[in-house]
Design a protein around this motif. Structure first.
Motif, PDB file in Angstrom:
ATOM      1  N   GLU A 687       0.826  -1.203   0.000  1.00  0.00           N
ATOM      2  CA  GLU A 687       0.000   0.000   0.000  1.00  0.00           C
ATOM      3  C   GLU A 687       0.861   1.254   0.000  1.00  0.00           C
ATOM      4  O   GLU A 687       0.568   2.229  -0.697  1.00  0.00           O
ATOM      5  N   PHE A 688       1.944   1.244   0.794  1.00  0.00           N
ATOM      6  CA  PHE A 688       2.825   2.409   0.830  1.00  0.00           C
ATOM      7  C   PHE A 688       3.536   2.599  -0.506  1.00  0.00           C
ATOM      8  O   PHE A 688       3.734   3.740  -0.961  1.00  0.00           O
ATOM      9  N   ALA A 689       3.936   1.507  -1.149  1.00  0.00           N
ATOM     10  CA  ALA A 689       4.543   1.604  -2.481  1.00  0.00           C
ATOM     11  C   ALA A 689       3.582   2.282  -3.452  1.00  0.00           C
ATOM     12  O   ALA A 689       3.978   3.132  -4.262  1.00  0.00           O
ATOM     13  N   ASP A 690       2.321   1.911  -3.354  1.00  0.00           N
ATOM     14  CA  ASP A 690       1.284   2.473  -4.222  1.00  0.00           C
ATOM     15  C   ASP A 690       1.110   3.965  -3.961  1.00  0.00           C
ATOM     16  O   ASP A 690       1.194   4.808  -4.857  1.00  0.00           O
ATOM     17  N   ARG A 691       0.862   4.313  -2.710  1.00  0.00           N
ATOM     18  CA  ARG A 691       0.544   5.710  -2.368  1.00  0.00           C
ATOM     19  C   ARG A 691       1.746   6.647  -2.560  1.00  0.00           C
ATOM     20  O   ARG A 691       1.585   7.774  -3.018  1.00  0.00           O
ATOM     21  N   GLN A 745      -3.091  -9.023 -14.203  1.00  0.00           N
ATOM     22  CA  GLN A 745      -3.699  -8.823 -12.885  1.00  0.00           C
ATOM     23  C   GLN A 745      -3.105  -7.560 -12.287  1.00  0.00           C
ATOM     24  O   GLN A 745      -1.979  -7.570 -11.783  1.00  0.00           O
ATOM     25  N   VAL A 746      -3.840  -6.448 -12.389  1.00  0.00           N
ATOM     26  CA  VAL A 746      -3.325  -5.166 -11.898  1.00  0.00           C
ATOM     27  C   VAL A 746      -4.375  -4.455 -11.058  1.00  0.00           C
ATOM     28  O   VAL A 746      -5.579  -4.618 -11.248  1.00  0.00           O
ATOM     29  N   ASP A 747      -3.877  -3.668 -10.107  1.00  0.00           N
ATOM     30  CA  ASP A 747      -4.721  -2.826  -9.265  1.00  0.00           C
ATOM     31  C   ASP A 747      -4.813  -1.445  -9.928  1.00  0.00           C
ATOM     32  O   ASP A 747      -3.809  -0.916 -10.402  1.00  0.00           O
ATOM     33  N   SER A 869       4.406  -3.810  -9.071  1.00  0.00           N
ATOM     34  CA  SER A 869       3.217  -3.658  -9.907  1.00  0.00           C
ATOM     35  C   SER A 869       2.437  -2.402  -9.530  1.00  0.00           C
ATOM     36  O   SER A 869       1.956  -1.663 -10.390  1.00  0.00           O
ATOM     37  N   ARG A 870       2.305  -2.165  -8.216  1.00  0.00           N
ATOM     38  CA  ARG A 870       1.596  -0.959  -7.766  1.00  0.00           C
ATOM     39  C   ARG A 870       2.323   0.308  -8.211  1.00  0.00           C
ATOM     40  O   ARG A 870       1.696   1.309  -8.555  1.00  0.00           O
ATOM     41  N   MET A 899       4.743 -14.407 -12.839  1.00  0.00           N
ATOM     42  CA  MET A 899       3.978 -13.461 -12.035  1.00  0.00           C
ATOM     43  C   MET A 899       4.343 -12.016 -12.397  1.00  0.00           C
ATOM     44  O   MET A 899       3.484 -11.140 -12.470  1.00  0.00           O
ATOM     45  N   ALA A 900       5.640 -11.773 -12.645  1.00  0.00           N
ATOM     46  CA  ALA A 900       6.074 -10.431 -13.031  1.00  0.00           C
ATOM     47  C   ALA A 900       5.379  -9.986 -14.307  1.00  0.00           C
ATOM     48  O   ALA A 900       4.942  -8.828 -14.432  1.00  0.00           O
ATOM     49  N   TRP A 901       5.279 -10.889 -15.266  1.00  0.00           N
ATOM     50  CA  TRP A 901       4.595 -10.552 -16.521  1.00  0.00           C
ATOM     51  C   TRP A 901       3.100 -10.358 -16.300  1.00  0.00           C
ATOM     52  O   TRP A 901       2.503  -9.390 -16.790  1.00  0.00           O
TER      53      TRP A 901
END
Length: 960
Positions: A687-691, A745-747, A869-870, A899-901
C-alpha cells in the motif's frame, strides 16, 4: 599547525620543561622583522592576520547570524577590526618578535569594545571561558596517556617536526562526536594514541583516528558519522591548503572559511581547466554565504569516502573540493542558464545538500565542468549493415567516455546463416559483434572513473536467441562469450502466451521478417502468425521451431547460472509509452528503467535523479507538502540538464531536444518502511509503495506541466498520450485490451485528484515526454546513507566491498529498536555475524521485529513483484527491479517471472539468488548462541554464496 585564534582560548599557557624548551628554540629561530605567535602547546608559528578575521567573523555570526543583510556589514567591520589589531602589534614590535596567542585574543576583545560591538564582545568573552573549561577537562587525561602524547612528535607535510597537538586532537574528536549518542571520545583517543609513535606523519595521525572510529561501527552505528567527520578533517586540510586558505581547520572554523573557499576554488578550478569559466559569472559572495557547513555532519563514512574517492574534483590526486562546495558546484552547473541563476543555484544547492534529492552520478561528476555530460543513459538501435554496426560501436565508445550507461538494440542484425546479398555469403550473426562491444566497454571505462557499462537486447523471436542467452557462460568457445557486458531478453507478449499455452515458438532472421521489430500488441501477433504460416508453405526458408516452454526454461536457467539475460517485456513498454505516436521502444537501458524510442536517427537519452523517500517521512507518514516542493525543484533541475548537457554524438542531441525525457525516481524505500515500522513483506508495504509512487507521479506530472507553461511544451507533444489525457494509470487499459484480461492482474485504485491534473495538462501541455523512472541509485544511495532504490535490506550486518574499499554496514534502525528493548550488546553483534546479518534465528528478538527486519532473501518474491506492480501503474517509464530468491529452483523462477509478466511489469533487473547449499551453522538448536552470558570476541560466520550476482561486486555496475 596553525595559530589558534578561535574565540575562546584562555587556558593557561603550557609550562612543562618540554614546552618551554620548544618555545625557546622556536624564538631563537625567529627571523628579524617577522611576527611570530606562541601557541598553547609551545610551538611557534608565523603570525597570520587571516586567523584574526576568522575569529572575529565567527563571533559576529554567533550573534547576528549569516543572513545576506548582515553579511555585508560583518565583512566590512571584520576587516576594520583585523587591521586595528594587527596595527597594534606592528607598532609594538616594528622589527618583529613573538606574541602569545592570549595577547592576540585580549586585543580582539578590546577592539570589539572600542568599536561599540558590546554584544559581540560579551559573546566572545563567554565563549573563551567555555572553551577554557573544556580544555581543562580535556587535559585531565590519564597520566599514562598524557605521557604518551607528550612523547610524540609529528612530521609535517614539509618534513619539519612538531609536538603532537593534543589540544587540537581533542577538538577534532570532540567535534566528530558532537550530538551523537552512545559514542565515546575517550575511547577513540585512547585507541588512536596506542597506534602512534614518535615521528608519525600527519597523514598517519589522521588515518589512525579514522580507522579507530571505523572499527567501532559494528558495535554502534553512530560511529559511521564519527569516522566521516574525522575523514572530513583530512579533506579540509587537503583542500584548504591547496586553495591557500589555511593549513587546517576545525568544523567550527568552516562557518567563516566556506564563504572564502568558494571563490578561491572557482578561480583555481578555472585556472586548472577543471571547472567551467561561466561559474565565475555567479555572485560568489552570495553563494558562499549560502553554504551550510553543518551539513557536513550528516555524512556516513561510506558516503563521504565514496565522494572523496570518486566524485570530488582533484588536481594531481589532491582534492580541491569540500562537500558543500561540491554540491554548490553541481547546483551552479545546473543553474547556469537560468534567468535568476544565483537564486536558482541556491535553491538547487539547498535541495542537494539536504539529501532530500540527489542527482545521478554523471550529473554529480560533470556539472559545472568544461564538458558537462550530465545524462545517465543512452539507448541505441544497431542497423543491419557493416558500416552502421561499427558506427554504433563507435557511438558506444564516445558515449561511454563521458560516463554514460548504454543499452543497445541488436534485434535488426541478421542471424547466423542468413544470406548476405553484397557478398553472396552467409552471416556470422549477432554474437561475434557483441564480443567487440564487450571489449570496447572494457577499453573505454567512462573517463577512467568507473568501468564501461553496456547492455545488449535481443527479441525472443531472433534466430540467434539461443546462443545469445549463453553469452555470459564460463564454458564454451571464449570467442563467442561476453564476460563483461550485460544482456537482456526483449520479450513479446505472444511468446509469454505460448509459454502459458505450452505452444510452439518459431525463430526468424530479422532480414526475413523485418517488420516484427517495429510491431507490438495485436499487430505483432497477426504478422508473426503470418510469418509462421510462410514456414509451413515453404516460402520462408531460414527458421527454427522450438517448444516455447523449452526456450523459456533455457532463459531461466541461464539467468540463474549467470545472472543474464534479464527479463524485459516489449509490449507493456510500448503499449503504455506516451510517445508511441512518433516511434517504437526497442529496448531498455543498462539498468532496465528507461523505455524510450530509438531508431537510426535518434539515440534516446535520459536524465536521472532520485527523491530520498525517508527524508519525506514524519510522524504522520508521508509529508506530501514537502514532497511536492522537492519534486518541483527536482523536475526543474532535470529539465535544465537537457539544455546544458554535452552531447558526444549528434543523434543523442537531436532526440533529447525533441522529446526532453527525464526520469525522476526514488531511493530509500526500505528506510521509509523502517521509519513507519512496516515490514517489507506485508500488505502495508504494498500500500505504501502504491501511495508514495502515486504522489511522486502526481507532483512530477504537475511540475512538468508548470514548466511547459513557463518554457513551452516539448516539440513532439501533440499526438502523445499526454495530449489525449491518457496518463500512466489510464494506459493500463490499453495493455489490458491488447493482452487480454486473462493474462493480466493489476490494481487500478487511486487517491489523488487526477481529473484536475488532466485538465491542467490539457491547458498547459507537458515540458517532458517522459517524467519518471526508478534507477538502481546504488552509489547516490551510499552518498546519502540510505538503502538503494526500492531494494529490501541485503543483510542487517555485513561488510560491503566497492571501488572505495570495504565498509562495515549495520542497520541503524534495528540497533535503535534493540536498544529500546535492552537487547543490543556484544552478544547480539556476535549472533548477527554468525547468522550472516539475519535476525530470524535469534530467539530473544521479538517476532514483530523479525518481520520488520527480514532481509532480502527472507521476503517472499511475491511481495517484491506486487509492490513493483503498484508502482508501475504510476510510472511512464520503468523501474530497476531486482528479484531475490532463496534456495532458487526452476519452479520458483518460473512462478516468479510469470507473475512479473502477469502483474504488468515492464522490466526486471538482476536475479539475486542464494545457493541452495551453504555452510551448516550448527548441529544444535537454533538460537542457542543467545544463551551466552559472558562477552566474547565476535567472529564473522561464513556467508552463503550468491549464485548469480553478489550485491558487493566492485565490478558490477548495479553494485556501484
Amino acid at each position: 599547525m596553525q595559530t589558534d585564534t578561535t574565540p575562546g582560548g584562555t587556558a593557561a599557557e603550557a609550562t612543562t620543561p618540554a614546552h618551554q624548551a620548544g618555545v625557546s628554540s622556536a624564538i631563537a629561530a625567529t627571523a628579524p622583522g617577522q611576527l611570530r605567535v606562541i601557541k598553547r602547546n609551545g610551538t611557534v608559528v608565523p603570525f597570520e592576520a587571516s586567523k584574526i578575521s576568522v575569529a572575529i567573523t565567527k563571533a559576529f555570526l554567533a550573534v547576528e547570524g549569516g543572513t545576506a543583510a548582515a553579511s555585508s556589514r560583518i565583512h566590512e567591520t571584520v576587516a576594520q577590526l583585523t587591521d586595528m589589531v594587527e596595527a597594534i602589534f606592528m607598532r609594538r614590535m616594528p622589527s618583529g618578535g613573538t606574541i602569545h596567542m592570549e595577547d592576540i585574543q585580549d586585543q580582539v576583545e578590546l577592539a570589539l569594545m572600542r568599536s561599540g560591538e558590546h554584544k559581540v564582545a560579551r559573546d566572545y568573552v563567554i565563549y573563551r571561558e567555555q572553551q577554557a573549561q573544556k580544555r581543562a577537562a580535556k587535559l585531565a587525561l590519564p597520566p599514562a596517556i598524557q605521557q604518551v602524547a607528550n612523547s610524540i612528535s609529528v612530521v609535517q607535510a614539509d618534513g619539519s617536526k612538531a609536538p603532537l597537538d593534543i589540544d587540537r586532537l581533542h577538538t577534532i574528536v570532540s567535534e566528530a562526536c558532537f550530538e551523537l549518542s552512545d559514542v565515546s571520545e575517550a575511547e577513540i583517543l585512547d585507541e588512536a594514541l596506542k597506534n602512534l609513535y614518535d615521528g608519525v606523519s600527519q597523514a598517519e595521525l589522521s588515518t589512525s583516528l579514522v580507522i579507530t572510529a571505523r572499527t567501532l561501527i559494528e558495535q554502534e552505528p553512530n560511529y559511521t558519522f564519527v569516522a566521516a567527520r574525522l575523514l572530513c578533517d583530512n579533506l579540509r586540510s587537503e583542500a584548504l591548503n591547496f586553495l591557500g586558505i589555511a593549513n587546517s581547520a576545525t568544523q567550527h572554523d568552516m562557518a567563516a572559511l566556506y564563504a572564502r573557499a568558494l571563490p578561491a576554488y572557482i578561480d583555481r578550478g578555472i585556472e586548472l581547466e577543471l571547472v567551467a569559466p561561466t561559474l565565475r559569472d555567479f555572485d560568489l559572495q552570495r553563494l558562499g554565504d549560502a553554504l551550510l557547513p553543518e551539513r557536513d555532519l550528516q555524512f556516513t563514512y561510506l558516503g563521504l569516502q565514496t565522494l572523496y574517492d570518486r566524485y570530488f574534483i582533484h588536481s594531481d590526486d589532491t582534492r580541491i573540493e569540500l562537500p558543500q562546495i561540491f554540491f554548490m558546484r553541481v547546483a551552479m552547473g545546473l543553474a547556469v542558464e537560468e534567468t535568476d541563476k544565483n537564486a536558482r543555484a541556491i535553491e538547487f544547492y539547498e535541495l542537494l545538500s539536504s539529501f532530500d534529492y540527489m542527482s545521478s552520478t554523471p550529473t554529480l561528476f560533470n556539472a559545472g565542468t568544461l564538458r558537462p555530460q550530465l545524462s545517465s543513459c543512452y539507448l541505441t538501435t544497431v542497423p543491419d549493415d557493416l558500416h552502421g554496426i561499427y558506427g554504433a560501436i563507435q557511438d558506444n565508445a564516445m558515449l561511454s567516455k563521458f560516463a554514460g550507461g548504454l543499452g543497445n538494440d541488436w534485434t535488426p542484425v541478421r542471424a547466423l546463416g542468413a544470406y548476405i546479398k553484397g557478398t553472396n555469403g552467409k552471416s556470422q550473426g549477432v554474437v561475434p559483434f557483441l564480443k567487440v562491444v564487450n571489449d570496447t566497454a572494457v577499453a573505454v571505462n567512462q573517463g577512467g572513473k568507473r568501468k564501461g557499462a553496456v547492455c545488449a537486447y535481443l527479441e525472443t523471436w531472433h534466430l540467434d536467441i539461443e546462443e545469445f542467452v549463453e553469452l555470459r557462460k564460463n564454458t564454451g568457445d571464449d570467442r563467442r562469450r561476453t564476460h563483461d557486458m550485460n544482456t537482456a531478453n526483449w520479450i513479446p507478449d505472444l511468446f509469454m502466451k505460448r509459454v502459458f499455452e505450452d505452444g510452439d515458438w518459431t525463430l526468424f532472421s530479422p532480414n526475413d521478417a523485418p517488420d516484427l521489430h517495429d510491431l507490438y500488441g495485436t499487430a505483432f501477433e497477426k504478422r508473426y502468425n503470418e510469418y509462421e504460416a510462410m514456414t509451413h508453405d515453404g516460402s520462408m526458408k531460414l527458421y527454427k521451431t522450438v517448444k516455447a516452454q523449452n526456450l523459456w526454461r533455457k532463459m531461466l536457467g541461464m539467468l540463474f547460472e549467470t545472472g543474464h539475460p534479464w527479463m524485459t517485456f516489449k509490449d507493456p513498454c510500448n503499449l503504455r509509452s506516451p510517445q508511441q505516436h512518433v516511434g517504437v521502444v526497442h529496448s531498455s537501458n543498462l539498468c532496465t528503467e528507461i523505455t524510450l524510442n530509438t531508431n537510426k536517427d535518434e539515440i534516446a537519452v535520459c536524465n536521472l535523479g532520485s527523491v530520498n523517500l525517508p527524508q519525506h517521512i514524519d510522524e504522520n507518514g508521508l509529508n506530501l507538502e514537502k514532497l511536492q516542493k522537492t519534486v518541483r525543484t527536482a523536475v526543474r533541475m532535470l529539465d535544465n540538464v537537457v539544455d546544458i548537457n554535452y552531447y558526444s554524438v549528434p543523434q543523442a542531441k537531436n532526440s533529447n531536444l525533441l522529446h526532453r525525457p527525464v526520469g525522476l525516481g526514488l531511493m530509500g524505500f526500505q528506510d521509509a518502511l523502517y521509519k513507519q515500522h512496516i515490514a517489507y513483506g506485508s500488505g502495508g508495504a504494498v500500500e505504501f509503495a502504491d501511495r508514495s509512487m502515486e504522489a511522486i507521479s502526481y507532483y512530477a506530472i504537475q511540475s512538468s506541466s508548470e514548466l511547459a507553461e513557463e518554457r513551452g511544451a516539448y516539440s513532439s507533444y501533440e499526438g502523445s498520450l499526454w495530449s489525449q489525457g491518457i496518463f500512466p494509470l489510464d494506459s493500463l487499459d490499453k495493455l489490458i485490451a491488447e493482452r487480454g484480461e486473462q493474462y493480466i492482474q493489476v490494481d487500478k485504485s487511486h487517491t489523488l485528484d487526477w481529473d484536475g491534473l488532466r485538465d491542467m495538462v490539457k491547458a498547459r501541455g507537458m515540458r517532458n515526454s517522459n517524467v519518471m523512472a526508478i534507477a538502481p541509485t546504488a552509489t547516490i544511495a551510499n552518498i546519502t546513507g540510505v538503502s538503494q532504490s526500492i531494494e529490501p535490506t541485503y543483510q542487517n550486518l555485513y561488510v560491503k566491498s566497492n571501488l572505495s574499499g570495504e565498509f562495515t554496514v549495520v542497520n541503524p534502525y534495528l540497533v535503535s529498536d534493540l536498544k529500546a528493548k535492552g537487547l543490543w550488546d556484544s552478544v547480539m553483534v556476535n549472533d548477527l555475524k554468525y547468522y550472516d546479518g539475519s535476525v530470524q534465528s535469534i530467539d530473544r528478538i521479538p517476532e514483530e521485529l523479525k518481520a520488520i527486519y527480514a532481509n532480502a532473501f527472507e521476503v517472499e518474491p511475491r511481495w517484491l513483484v506486487e509492490s513493483a506492480s503498484r508502482r508501475q501503474k504510476w510510472i511512464d517509464q520503468a523501474q530497476s527491479l531486482n528479484l531475490y530468491i532463496n534456495n532458487a529452483s526452476g519452479k520458483k523462477l518460473d512462478i516468479t517471472y510469470r507473475m512479473a509478466w502477469l502483474c504488468g511489469l515492464k522490466t526486471t533487473y538482476y536475479l539475486r539468488s542464494l545457493a541452495a547449499t551453504g555452510t551448516e551453522k550448527s548441529t544444535i538448536d537454533t538460537g542457542t548462541l543467545n544463551a551466552v552470558s559472558s562477552e566474547s570476541g565476535a567472529e564473522s560466520g561464513p556467508a552463503a554464496v550468491p549464485a548469480a550476482c553478489s550485491l558487493d561486486d566492485p565490478d558490477c555496475e548495479a553494485c556501484q
